[in-house]
Every structure is written in C-alpha cells, then in structure tokens.
Design a protein around this motif. Structure first.
Motif: not given
Length: 659
Positions: A136, A140, A152-154, A156-157, A186, A341
C-alpha cells in the motif's frame, strides 16, 4: 495405454499390494484404517458412518473416487489442446469441481479444532497483512495526482484483502489458497495509473473498467474450461515465477532497509536491528522442531508461531526503553478511521469516463486476466502440489470463476484486485502440515508428510482479522508497528520461498564445488552437468529479464512474459532436450508422483489419486503391527531389519545422487 495411464495403473496395483488381505475384500467388517500416528480430521466429521457401514460401502465409494480421479487426470494432460477443451462442454469443468468438493464442504468447517489450524490463522494474518501494508505504501506513492493525493492507500488494500479472502474462503473450491494484493498487482496498478495519466483519462473509472473487463474474461475462461490449460504449466514456469516473487520480496525488504538510512543514524541503526532481528528470530523459531530442548509439542508450537512471535516481539522493542522511544523510528502511516485515502465515495462513478476509455480498458483488462490466469493458478498449484498428498481434490475452474467475481467487486469499489498469493499460499499449506523425520539408507535425516489439515477456517479467520484491523482502534495499533519489522518479514518470506524449489536448488549447485554436488532428484543422474548447467542458466536469464522489466515503463506487460514461459517450455524445449531429460528436470506438478521419484518415497503419504494407504502399510512405516478387535486397535512393535531406515513399506529409497 499411455505412459500416464500406465503410471496410474501401477500406482493402483502398488496400493492394492500394500493392503492386508483383509482390506482387499469388500466384505470385511472393519473400518477403513487410518494412520496409527494421527487420524485424518475427516474421521471426526459429524454424521460420519460407523465402521461397519463404512466397510459395507467401501467398494462402491472407492470406485466412485477412482472415477473422479480419472476425470481429474483427463483435465490435466500435458498434451491437451484447446480443441479438446472446447469439446468438453460449457461449464462442465466447474460442475465437476463442485461435485468433487461438495461432499467435503461440511468437514471443511468442522475439522478445525487443531493447534496447527489456530497457528496457521495468525501466521497467515501476519504474512498477509504485512505485504498488504507494505504494498500500500508503494501504491500510495505511485498513484498520487498532481495535488499529491494518492488514489489508493492502506485502507483500500486491507479492504480488498479482507473482502476477497472472506469470499474465497467461503465459496472457493480450494480454501488452502490465500488471496491478497501481490507485488505484480501493485506494479500493474501503478502502470495503469501512469497510462491513464498519459492519455488524459480519469484513473479510478479506467481502473474500474479494467477490472470489470477482466472479471468478464475470468468468467468466460472458467466457463469454457480453459483452466485445463494449466496442464501446460510445469516446474519450469512455476518455479521460475516462485523465484521471481521471492526476489521481489527480498528486494522490497532490502530496499526498505536502505531507505531507513535516509534518516538519522540512530534511527537507521535501530531500524536495521529491528529488520534483521525479525528475520533472524522468525527463521530460528520456525526451525524449533530441530531443537533438543522442550517437549515435541512445545517445539512444534514454537515453530508454528515463529513468525508471529518475531513480529510482535520486535514491534515492542522500540518502546521498551526511554532511549528507544525517543529514537525517530519510522512506523506505518495509516489513517485513524475507516475511509478512502482520497476521501472519495466507496463506489466508483463508472460514467466519469469516455466511451473510448471504457473500451480502451479492455487491453489492460486482458493483461490482468493473463496475470491472474497464471499467478492464481500457479499459487493454487503450489499450495496443493502432489508432494502434499491432499485428499479432498482441486477446483481450478470454479476457483477462477470465484476470483472473477471478487475482481468485479474490487473493480466497482476502485480497490486493487486480489488473487492467489506466493509464497503465502504454499506457506499456508506448509503451516497445516504434520510431518515426521526419519533416516534413509545413506544416514541422511529426511522428512515425510503424514497429513495436511484441509479446512476453511484458517483462511476465513485470517481474512476476518484483516477486516477487523480496519476499525479505528486497530488502525491506531497498526500505526505503532515499525516499518522495519515488516522489512524483516519480507526477507523471511523471501528466504522461506526457496526450500523445495528445484530451480533454487539447481542455482545453488552452480556455485557448489563439483565433488560436493548432491541432490535427492534425478536430474543429476539423467542429465550431464553441462546440459543441466545450461538449462539452469537459461532459466535464470529468463527470471532476471522479467525481474528487470518490472522496474521499467514496460512493467505492465510482464504478465505476458510470464505466460510466455509456458509456451516456451511446451513448444521450444522439446527441440533442445530429450523427453527423458525434461522429465527429470521439469516434472509436472499435477502427477501423483514425479518422474524422478518413481519407485521411491518422497516423504508424502503414498496415495493413488488422493486415496491413503491401508493402515498396515502405514504401520509398516512406523514399525508396528496392527490387529483389530471390533472397534479397538492393538499395535505391536515389529522387529527392525538392518536396513530399516532405507525402506518404506516395500519401496527402496536410493541414496542422494552426486556428480
């Protein structure tokens, strides 16, 4: 009769020969015996028939099992063609998968009350959440818009991992396969972001349509039985991909460590200690079964929880003293509440893109499908390889259909798609495996597999725990975890991916003194050293090229390069190597026994399409004699022959091959 049919016939004859005379007769009023060392969990399933009922129906059940096994073999014939597959009929593969797995569904949920299952839950939780959080960070930084806001960040993952893992653990056919956001996904996501930015298309709608098209392709491939094409996948492509993923993990861990040296020296050194300490402690604790201290049960518990203990311990280290607390160690950057995010809504506006952009998304959707067709099916292959001797059967077509449904859901939410994880999926199976050690004729200590706990609870609860981490209190807890401990976990997972990988073993032989080269596999006998060296060097070259491409602008096409390994093996290699050479160095993962292991025990329960040996045959391994008296079992030690260590039943184990 084909060579494959001949091997199956011989395996069946060998099993029948191993049975006692009483077990060969279907009229015997005795239960189907299990290993005296450890019973299969299936014996404890609710509603199970009594021993007498089992014996009366054993003949018809055996026939039915063998019919299902023959269908499985037909599905995975290396010479299968697309024409053969299309002639099967629409959805027939999924139907057979469901018919094969449905009888075991209840036991998948009831046979869970074992220490190894609980250990696997926490082990998979940490080995799934750690890469998820780390990737993530990559997403990011790779999906920031012109204002510096990541798409997208933590959260979402983690949400993607929890939703997909939960759905697959409930509805999937093979629950040993762990789903999550991978390094290749990723890399693919960042590449899609760069493309959308270059052509002036909104990323999230383009990303969503990419997954929607991919989901449609997943469903079509599963419906038309195309997962049979994984019969073309051999150790060459599987193990090359496995080493590639291991390299990505090792690189990610090492890169995270070197990035810590951009900070103050005290913080960098403490971070280095946390990373190496996490790696070393997890590595040592996971080998606790080799210790001589404590009882066997305690050693096994320590081994099962080794990675978990290591992560927890070194996450507390920076807070154990005032000096450490005052050191600026980097911790995980996660939001303190459950929200996206970029503070957008949870569902993507699919209309916020031109019609041209919608159809342009077919191209990355196709590439994502190719990636998942290989990546997920290889993960599934590795977590249920023949070495494990699993009993409940596979469900490749149905599983790929379920993955397609999860891709559709993640697409609508605008979060990363998930598929089978490497090395987490095979590590999950390993964590659920019961083994024992024995000494072969050459005096070498070897290990055989006694049983694997095939159930859904460990997969479901690890996904549930990841979902729980999305609540505000736990997000705060996660924010205190030093990032460097996850770097150490990456190193551990990368290193743990190499044992059992024959490609990695052959790479080590390249730098081994010629007089000391040894292997349990037949390739050292059946190939001359120059031929084996050239095969390995070419395989290494392919792996390095694909690994290097992941760092370039062409990173999005790397799934096509991985798929090309399968085509290369099927069409090109037979022109340069004899069939005997290929059988020894590049065996199929679908066979009940590898070509190089015929006539020997490779450490797994001897089986014919997943059917276990008779009790007495297994007892012979343990050196006991079994006598039945009603429902009771009497075991008596047998005299041990001089070469006891070199025999398993009536099968001789040759010493290690040397060159």
């Amino acid at each position: 009769m084909s060579n494959e049919d001949s091997r199956d016939h011989n395996s069946k004859d060998a099993e029948n020969d191993a049975r006692s005379p009483e077990q060969k007769s279907p009229e015997v009023k005795s239960p189907d015996a299990k290993s005296p060392v450890e019973k299969s969990p299936d014996e404890k399933s609710p509603g199970e028939k009594s021993p007498g009922e089992k014996s009366q129906t054993s003949h018809s059940e055996d026939t039915r099992d063998e019919d299902d096994s023959r269908d499985h073999d037909e599905d995975f014939n290396f010479d299968v063609t697309i024409g053969d597959i299309c002639s099967k009929g629409f959805g027939i593969g999924m139907w057979h998968d469901l018919k094969r797995r449905a009888p075991h569904y209840l036991s998948d949920w009831t046979d869970i009350f074992y220490g190894k299952v609980l250990a696997a839950i926490f082990y998979m939780f940490f080995t799934s959440i750690a890469p998820a959080i780390t990737f993530s960070v990559l997403l990011e930084s790779g999906t920031e818009d012109d204002n510096g806001t990541p798409a997208i960040g933590t959260v979402e993952v983690l949400l993607s991992t929890a939703i997909s893992g939960g759905i697959f653990s409930i509805f999937g056919g093979q629950p040993l396969c762990i789903l999550g956001v991978t390094g290749p996904v990723s890399i693919f996501t960042v590449a899609v972001f760069n493309i959308s930015k270059a052509i002036g298309i909104n990323f999230l709608p383009f990303y969503a349509w990419t997954q929607i098209w991919a989901a449609i392709m997943h469903v079509l491939l599963a419906s038309f039985n195309m997962c049979q094409l994984i019969a073309w996948v051999t150790r060459y492509s599987c193990e090359t991909f496995g080493v590639l993923i291991a390299l990505i993990y090792l690189y990610t861990g090492l890169d995270g460590i070197q990035m810590q040296f951009d900070r103050e020296l005290d913080a960098a050194l403490l971070s280095l200690w946390l990373s190496l300490g996490t790696f070393f402690l997890a590595n040592r604790l996971s080998r606790a079964t080799d210790w001589v201290v404590f009882t066997p049960m305690i050693r096994e518990l320590i081994s099962d929880y080794g990675a978990t203990i290591s992560i927890i311990f070194f996450s507390f280290v920076p807070y154990m003293s005032p000096e450490a607390r005052n050191t600026d160690v980097e911790t995980l950057d996660v939001p303190t509440s459950f929200q996206t995010t970029s503070d957008r809504g949870w569902f993507v506006n699919l209309g916020d893109i031109s019609a041209g952009g919608v159809f342009a998304a077919i191209i990355p959707g196709f590439i994502l499908t190719v990636l998942f067709f290989f990546d997920h099916n290889v993960s599934s292959l590795l977590c249920q390889s023949a070495d494990l001797g699993l009993k409940k059967g596979s469900a490749y077509h149905w599983d790929f259909f379920v993955v397609g449904i999860t891709v559709l859901i993640t697409g609508l939410l605008g979060i990363p798609p998930t598929n089978g994880l490497i090395p987490q999926a095979p590590l999950h199976s390993k964590a659920l495996t019961v083994t024992e050690k024995y000494t072969d004729s050459s005096g070498q200590t070897r290990e055989r597999i006694l049983h694997v706990y095939e159930q859904r609870a460990s997969n479901f609860f690890q996904a549930l725990l990841i979902g729980v981490m999305l609540s505000a209190p736990f997000l705060t807890v996660i924010s205190y975890i030093p990032r460097s401990t996850l770097d150490g976990l990456f190193l551990y997972m990368g290193v743990e991916s190499f044992p059992g990988n024959q490609f990695a073993e052959r790479l080590s032989l390249l730098v081994t003194q010629s007089e000391l080269r040894k292997s349990d596999h037949a390739f050292l006998e059946k190939l001359t050293w120059p031929r084996l060296r050239n095969f390995t060097l070419f395989q290494a070259l392919c792996c390095v090229i694909i690994f290097a491409i992941t760092f370039t602008e062409a990173a999005m096409i790397f799934p096509l390069l991985i798929a090309s390994l399968v085509i290369l093996r099927k069409l090109a290699f037979p022109r340069f190597f004899t069939q005997e050479e290929l059988n020894s160095v590049d065996t199929s993962l679908h066979a009940c026994a590898d070509e190089d292991d015929e006539g020997e025990d490779d450490g797994m329960e001897s089986s014919y399409h997943g059917k276990p040996k008779s009790a007495q045959a297994k007892a012979d391994i343990q050196g006991v004699d079994i006598k039945r008296n009603g429902d009771s079992i009497e075991m008596k030690s047998l005299p041990q022959p001089a070469n006891r260590a070199s025999s398993i039943g009536a099968i001789q184990i040759p010493p290690q091959r040397t060159v």
